[in-house]
Design an enzyme around this catalytic site. Structure first.
Site, PDB file in Angstrom:
ATOM      1  N   CYS A 163     -23.231 -28.279 -20.553  1.00 15.80           N
ATOM      2  CA  CYS A 163     -24.317 -27.314 -20.286  1.00 15.80           C
ATOM      3  C   CYS A 163     -23.837 -25.890 -20.575  1.00 15.80           C
ATOM      4  O   CYS A 163     -24.531 -25.115 -21.248  1.00 15.80           O
ATOM      5  CB  CYS A 163     -24.767 -27.404 -18.833  1.00 15.80           C
ATOM      6  SG  CYS A 163     -25.412 -28.998 -18.339  1.00 15.80           S
ATOM      7  N   ASP A 180       7.739   3.170 -18.414  1.00 13.52           N
ATOM      8  CA  ASP A 180       7.796   4.626 -18.394  1.00 13.52           C
ATOM      9  C   ASP A 180       8.682   5.035 -17.217  1.00 13.52           C
ATOM     10  O   ASP A 180       8.736   4.334 -16.202  1.00 13.52           O
ATOM     11  CB  ASP A 180       6.383   5.186 -18.230  1.00 13.52           C
ATOM     12  CG  ASP A 180       6.388   6.688 -18.045  1.00 13.52           C
ATOM     13  OD1 ASP A 180       6.948   7.374 -18.901  1.00 13.52           O
ATOM     14  OD2 ASP A 180       5.838   7.150 -17.026  1.00 13.52           O
ATOM     15  N   CYS A 235     -46.422  11.628  -1.767  1.00 12.57           N
ATOM     16  CA  CYS A 235     -47.745  11.307  -2.323  1.00 12.57           C
ATOM     17  C   CYS A 235     -47.628  10.092  -3.225  1.00 12.57           C
ATOM     18  O   CYS A 235     -46.542   9.549  -3.450  1.00 12.57           O
ATOM     19  CB  CYS A 235     -48.291  12.486  -3.116  1.00 12.57           C
ATOM     20  SG  CYS A 235     -47.285  12.910  -4.553  1.00 12.57           S
ATOM     21  N   CYS A 241     -45.099  10.002  -6.055  1.00 11.97           N
ATOM     22  CA  CYS A 241     -43.716   9.635  -5.709  1.00 11.97           C
ATOM     23  C   CYS A 241     -43.523   8.129  -5.842  1.00 11.97           C
ATOM     24  O   CYS A 241     -42.527   7.659  -6.416  1.00 11.97           O
ATOM     25  CB  CYS A 241     -43.390  10.070  -4.283  1.00 11.97           C
ATOM     26  SG  CYS A 241     -43.460  11.844  -4.002  1.00 11.97           S
ATOM     27  N   CYS A 271     -22.531 -29.627 -16.012  1.00 11.66           N
ATOM     28  CA  CYS A 271     -21.207 -29.956 -16.546  1.00 11.66           C
ATOM     29  C   CYS A 271     -20.837 -28.972 -17.640  1.00 11.66           C
ATOM     30  O   CYS A 271     -21.608 -28.068 -17.976  1.00 11.66           O
ATOM     31  CB  CYS A 271     -21.165 -31.391 -17.073  1.00 11.66           C
ATOM     32  SG  CYS A 271     -22.215 -31.637 -18.521  1.00 11.66           S
ATOM     33  N   ASP A 284       0.662   8.007 -21.160  1.00 13.65           N
ATOM     34  CA  ASP A 284       1.018   6.605 -21.357  1.00 13.65           C
ATOM     35  C   ASP A 284      -0.154   5.787 -21.897  1.00 13.65           C
ATOM     36  O   ASP A 284       0.042   4.646 -22.324  1.00 13.65           O
ATOM     37  CB  ASP A 284       1.483   5.968 -20.030  1.00 13.65           C
ATOM     38  CG  ASP A 284       2.725   6.635 -19.471  1.00 13.65           C
ATOM     39  OD1 ASP A 284       3.602   6.993 -20.278  1.00 13.65           O
ATOM     40  OD2 ASP A 284       2.810   6.809 -18.244  1.00 13.65           O
TER      41      ASP A 284
END
Length: 816
Positions: A30, A511, A95, A98, A27, A715
């Site tokens: 919480c 604008d 390898c 990696c 609710c 702008d």
């Protein structure tokens, strides 16, 4: 004092942001508890918890805290975070180093819990916090490390977790209903008006009723005890406390009466309320299931946007076509798109010509012609020709992914109006418990003296009719539905606060170029001075202007090229915002711009030139003057037609009671001509870029709520200053970043649409809050006065939150 809006955002250099999926909330209390707990943590700047989305959005200082500590805090408060696992295939590892490199790289990602890479199988299993990070980000990190990865086929994703949770809720209420129905049948036999109903003797047996009610109370209803315990342990009280108290009171009183019935014979039956506790739990579970279904529908906008994405792509590699999952496409890859197919990613046409349906992005039904060099957007549809495109932006970087991200963030944000619900929900449960105790005492001592069962029934009704859930869902579900519906119309609100603020706009400042007009002016007039040809003038002006990104400059350069003039290269170039450009090439210094720039440069203009400029500007054209080595060389006029939607949109804004102002750096006569055509009454002309923000501030100083709409880099300051900044989606990324609302379709009609959507969403929120409050204000006294049986109170409580969610979902049918 500056009245410009303050962007309540932390220092971007110091702050990080994460989203956590929260489990266990029941609710509004919480959500409020988690929000307060996170906000009080050292290093946390802001924390917003959305009950409807079940997620927390936290902005924090990574030097003072981290995601693990945030998660620990959530767990300490009695809740948990949702975790998911991604299974990936990895290529490129050679390898063990990696594998270790990938593991370390993934483990350092915020939101990743564990990462295990198997070199032999070339796979990775990554556990992560849903919301904080996604599979796409994980794959992107692996690619950044120099390897490749994609999802393994058949693995379930986070969305499936919600579906499984929905199925679990459905199963629980169905089992609870099966066990509760016999108790309901037995209860019906107690009423005089149902005395004709046959009730088997077994159903009236207290021990049989105990056998049916116990699993409902302690197995199916155990979640309420757990939720109540966690809530009370963390120093708060939520809906689980009310349910646990109410049903436990009914169950344990019935259990007491059951044991008292031992040895009783004949028709003397104990007063039992097993059906009250069992039916209450069933009805609440049914309500929660309906609520979850409805909340799932509120995210339909996200699902529909995701459904626009292509699933696969045709990769051109070594002269052959390979169809691969979309996740495997990387920037730089060459892709083939056949007629009728969706363009997989954002890219650039390399070969071929076609028309592309961009209606999902722009709303325009007419396809747009594409040729080599043109940009294309992912999820748009290739209409007829075959295109080869070079991938530029993939995964989370595509335009569609960014749109989805904006919508998700807006749906997860909190509108200021929600503060009302947060304050009420924080004190709601303790007040209800107090009212229930008073109700019990009054009935037990005064109304029906010493009738324990009767007083208990009234107290239980008070406990179970109260519903803080409806309050908690009133705002976020409307924000989700409203922002999602707006997104379907190409209107992207960046947050709930902007969705709320847009309703109060009183003045819209527009604008001119690219907003009221198309922003694509065309060359109309070329008039050279004596001794120069038009071609020479166009060569000089076009060469000077081609390095500028301003639409007017581009129109001149494009017009020169269309007239077969090969432009030169400048050795020096300077752009002067609001005035024009200066350039040097071939031993000449060329200046192209306004009267003011000519005056600054000491260029003398005779009366005939001034008269001709006045005449052209009166026709709505913009005139640019050209001077070479300080001497007037001629004038060039360009015209920018207004958008088809401008006049209609401005009429709509006026009908909505909103004042419209056009602002431009263009000269007064040209601006007035354009404004008259568009139906705008007030014009602010010859305003420099920095002056636009000042004009907006001046309006705000008069107590006016101002929205600014624009599309250019110049702008951005005004967009950031206005109460609401609206960026036309056809404009620049900078403008869209500075704005609060992005209008993807570039149509001026999107401005009244955005304001209308805000008004309707806020009206919907106010309806939700009113009914949620009215429900409790009316329902609790009715229950306290004894006019409501507990099971009816439980049914009303269960469906109160469902009604709020369903009301919010009406926004998904709004037509703009």
């Amino acid at each position: 004092m500056d009245n410009a809006k303050e962007k309540a955002e932390p220092d971007s250099q110091a702050a990080s942001q994460t989203t956590m999926m929260i489990t266990g909330m029941t609710c509004a209390a919480c959500a409020t508890r988690i929000e307060k707990g996170l906000s009080r943590m050292e290093g946390v700047n802001t924390a917003h918890v959305n009950l409807a989305l079940e997620q927390a959005s936290v902005t924090y200082d990574p030097e003072m805290t981290d995601i693990s500590r945030l998660e620990e805090k959530v767990q300490a408060l009695g809740y948990d975070t949702l975790k998911a696992t991604a299974y990936l295939d990895i290529t490129g590892m050679t390898c063990a180093a990696c594998a270790v490199r990938i593991e370390k790289g993934l483990s350092r990602m915020p939101g990743v819990i564990t990462a295990n890479v198997n070199l032999a199988l070339e796979t990775a299993q990554v556990e992560y916090r849903a919301g904080a990070v996604g599979v796409e980000e994980v794959i992107g990190k692996i690619r950044q490390l120099g390897y490749d990865a994609h999802r393994q086929a058949g693995r379930e994703e986070v969305a499936d977790l919600r579906q499984r949770e929905l199925q679990r809720k459905r199963l629980k209420w169905m089992i609870s209903a099966i066990l509760s129905l016999p108790l309901l049948w037995a209860m019906a036999g107690h009423f005089s008006f149902t005395s004709w109903l046959y009730v088997p003797e077994l159903l009236m047996n207290p021990w049989f009723q105990l056998a049916l009610a116990t699993p409902v109370q302690f197995i199916i209803g155990w979640q309420f005890y757990v939720g109540a315990y966690k809530s009370l342990r963390s120093g708060s009280a939520n809906m689980d406390v009310l349910v646990a108290l109410g049903t436990s009171a009914a169950y344990f009183y019935s259990l007491y009466q059951t044991f008292r019935s031992i040895g009783l014979h004949g028709h003397s039956r104990p007063e039992l309320y097993y059906e009250t506790s069992a039916i209450l739990i069933t009805l609440i579970l049914v309500g929660k299931w309906f609520e979850a279904l409805a909340k799932g529908r509120s995210s339909e906008a996200i699902k529909s946007l995701m459904g626009l994405q292509a699933r696969t792509a045709r990769l051109l590699r070594d002269g052959s076509e390979i169809e691969v999952p979309l996740e495997q496409v990387m920037p730089g890859d060459l892709l083939l798109v056949k007629p009728g197919e969706k363009i997989p990613v954002d890219g650039e046409v390399v070969e071929g010509k076609s028309s592309v349906d961009e209606s999902m992005l722009t709303g325009e039904s007419l396809p747009v012609d594409k040729a080599p060099g043109d940009a294309v957007t992912g999820a748009t549809v290739n209409a007829n020709g075959v295109l080869q495109i070079r991938a530029v932006r993939v995964g989370s970087d595509t335009a569609l992914a960014q749109i989805i991200k904006v919508v998700e963030e807006a749906q997860g944000s909190k509108a200021p109006i929600q503060r009302i619900a947060d304050v009420i929900s924080g004190i709601f449960v303790p007040i209800v418990v107090g009212i229930a105790l008073v109700t019990f005492t009054v009935w037990y001592l005064f109304v029906t003296p010493w009738e324990f069962a009767d007083a208990l029934e009234k107290a239980i009704a008070v406990l179970v009719i109260a519903c803080p859930c409806a309050l908690g869902l009133a705002t976020p579900t409307s924000i989700m539905a409203g922002s999602g519906r707006a997104a379907e119309y190409g209107i992207l609100f960046k947050g709930g606060e902007h969705l709320e603020a847009a309703q109060s706009v009183q003045t819209v400042v527009l604008d001119k170029t690219g907003t009221v007009t198309h922003g694509k002016p065309r060359l109309t007039d070329v008039e050279a001075s004596l001794g120069r040809s038009e071609g020479e003038l166009l060569y000089l002006a076009g060469t000077a202007e081609k390095s500028s990104e301003h639409p007017l400059a581009q129109a001149i350069a494009k017009g020169a090229v269309e007239r077969s003039i090969v432009l030169g290269r400048t050795s020096e170039f300077e752009n002067i915002p609001g005035y024009g450009v200066k350039a040097a090439f071939e031993g000449k210094r060329v200046v192209v711009g306004t009267r003011k720039l000519m005056a600054q440069e000491g260029v003398v203009l005779d009366t005939a030139v001034e008269d001709r400029m006045t005449d052209l500007e009166g026709q709505g054209k913009t005139v640019m003057l050209t001077a070479v080595d300080g001497v007037y060389a001629g004038l060039i006029a360009v015209a920018d037609t207004i958008k088809e939607s401008s006049r209609e949109a401005i009429t709509r804004l006026k009908q909505m009671g909103i004042h419209v102002i056009m602002i431009t750096g263009d000269n007064q006569r040209t601006a007035l001509a354009v404004a008259a055509e568009a139906g705008i009454d007030k014009v602010l002309a010859e305003v420099l870029p920095e002056g636009k923000a000042e004009e907006v501030s001046r309006l705000q100083a008069q107590g006016v709520k101002v929205a600014m709409a624009g599309d250019g880099i110049n702008d951005a300051p005004a967009l950031a200053t206005a109460d609401i900044g609206m960026a036309m989606g056809t404009g620049t990324d900078v403008a869209m970043e500075a704005a609060d609302i992005t209008l993807m379709r570039g149509s001026l009609n999107s401005i009244p649409d955005a304001i209308l959507m805000s008004r309707r969403t806020m009206r919907n929120i106010r309806q939700n809050l009113f009914w949620a409050l009215a429900y409790n204000v009316i329902g609790i006294p009715i229950a306290a006065l004894g006019f409501l049986a507990p099971w009816l109170a439980g049914a009303a409580m269960a469906f109160s939150s469902v009604s709020v969610v369903l009301n919010a979902l009406r926004l998904q049918r709004v037509k703009l």
